[in-house]
Design a protein around this motif. Sequence first.
Motif, PDB file in Angstrom:
ATOM      1  N   LYS A   1      33.449  47.581  55.147  1.00  0.00           N
ATOM      2  CA  LYS A   1      34.405  47.065  54.167  1.00  0.00           C
ATOM      3  C   LYS A   1      35.455  48.142  53.935  1.00  0.00           C
ATOM      4  O   LYS A   1      35.191  49.317  54.109  1.00  0.00           O
ATOM      5  CB  LYS A   1      33.684  46.710  52.871  1.00  0.00           C
ATOM      6  CG  LYS A   1      32.697  45.576  53.040  1.00  0.00           C
ATOM      7  CD  LYS A   1      31.943  45.315  51.748  1.00  0.00           C
ATOM      8  CE  LYS A   1      30.944  44.212  51.878  1.00  0.00           C
ATOM      9  NZ  LYS A   1      30.000  44.337  52.981  1.00  0.00           N
ATOM     10  N   ILE A   2      36.629  47.729  53.515  1.00  0.00           N
ATOM     11  CA  ILE A   2      37.715  48.685  53.324  1.00  0.00           C
ATOM     12  C   ILE A   2      37.319  49.772  52.329  1.00  0.00           C
ATOM     13  O   ILE A   2      37.714  50.920  52.463  1.00  0.00           O
ATOM     14  CB  ILE A   2      39.017  47.968  52.902  1.00  0.00           C
ATOM     15  CG1 ILE A   2      40.210  48.863  53.165  1.00  0.00           C
ATOM     16  CG2 ILE A   2      38.959  47.526  51.460  1.00  0.00           C
ATOM     17  CD1 ILE A   2      41.525  48.152  53.136  1.00  0.00           C
ATOM     18  N   ASP A   3      36.486  49.418  51.331  1.00  0.00           N
ATOM     19  CA  ASP A   3      36.058  50.407  50.347  1.00  0.00           C
ATOM     20  C   ASP A   3      35.105  51.437  50.947  1.00  0.00           C
ATOM     21  O   ASP A   3      34.907  52.508  50.387  1.00  0.00           O
ATOM     22  CB  ASP A   3      35.368  49.719  49.162  1.00  0.00           C
ATOM     23  CG  ASP A   3      36.324  48.810  48.394  1.00  0.00           C
ATOM     24  OD1 ASP A   3      37.552  49.021  48.490  1.00  0.00           O
ATOM     25  OD2 ASP A   3      35.849  47.889  47.703  1.00  0.00           O
ATOM     26  N   ASP A   4      34.485  51.118  52.093  1.00  0.00           N
ATOM     27  CA  ASP A   4      33.548  52.035  52.738  1.00  0.00           C
ATOM     28  C   ASP A   4      34.256  53.208  53.404  1.00  0.00           C
ATOM     29  O   ASP A   4      33.645  54.229  53.683  1.00  0.00           O
ATOM     30  CB  ASP A   4      32.723  51.306  53.801  1.00  0.00           C
ATOM     31  CG  ASP A   4      31.814  50.243  53.211  1.00  0.00           C
ATOM     32  OD1 ASP A   4      31.488  50.336  52.013  1.00  0.00           O
ATOM     33  OD2 ASP A   4      31.441  49.320  53.953  1.00  0.00           O
TER      34      ASP A   4
ATOM     35  N   ALA B   1      36.656  56.080  53.166  1.00  0.00           N
ATOM     36  CA  ALA B   1      37.278  56.899  52.122  1.00  0.00           C
ATOM     37  C   ALA B   1      38.787  56.999  52.308  1.00  0.00           C
ATOM     38  O   ALA B   1      39.263  57.380  53.366  1.00  0.00           O
ATOM     39  CB  ALA B   1      36.666  58.293  52.123  1.00  0.00           C
TER      40      ALA B   1
ATOM     41  N   GLN C   1      42.149  52.453  51.582  1.00  0.00           N
ATOM     42  CA  GLN C   1      42.934  51.554  50.729  1.00  0.00           C
ATOM     43  C   GLN C   1      44.187  52.251  50.220  1.00  0.00           C
ATOM     44  O   GLN C   1      45.279  51.681  50.248  1.00  0.00           O
ATOM     45  CB  GLN C   1      42.089  51.057  49.553  1.00  0.00           C
ATOM     46  CG  GLN C   1      42.798  50.025  48.691  1.00  0.00           C
ATOM     47  CD  GLN C   1      43.112  48.738  49.444  1.00  0.00           C
ATOM     48  OE1 GLN C   1      42.205  48.110  49.968  1.00  0.00           O
ATOM     49  NE2 GLN C   1      44.369  48.365  49.521  1.00  0.00           N
TER      50      GLN C   1
END
Length: 124
Positions: free
Chosen positions: A79-82, A84, A87
């Motif tokens: 996921k994009i949040d994974d 660092a 985003q």
Amino acid sequence: MALTENEVKRINVSMPVANDLKIGDILKQLQESTGGEVTVTWADVKNKPSEFAPSAHTHVIADVKDLQAGLDSKLESVKIDDVAGLQAELNSKLESVAVADVSGLKAELDGIKSRLDALEGGGA
């Protein structure tokens, strides 16, 4: 521990020279005749080549068992949040994109503005 028949076969087919000489069979006979383990060092091997030059070659993903499925599962789980800072980096890139940088965007926006202007003018 004595060599199994499968180990003998695996040794014999490990390379053409091993199969030609039946090295697995020879090792098993040595092991059985000495009643124990047989240790062969690299120095014990006679007439070996001095170089083992690799040949250039490629493989498609399908050549590697389950590689595509493994790659797909990794992709689905990220996921994009994974990642660092990804985003924030994407946001900064988006902020620096000009309308002219996106092919056809100016014409599309002009068309939307024209329709809005027509709606506003027709609704008065």
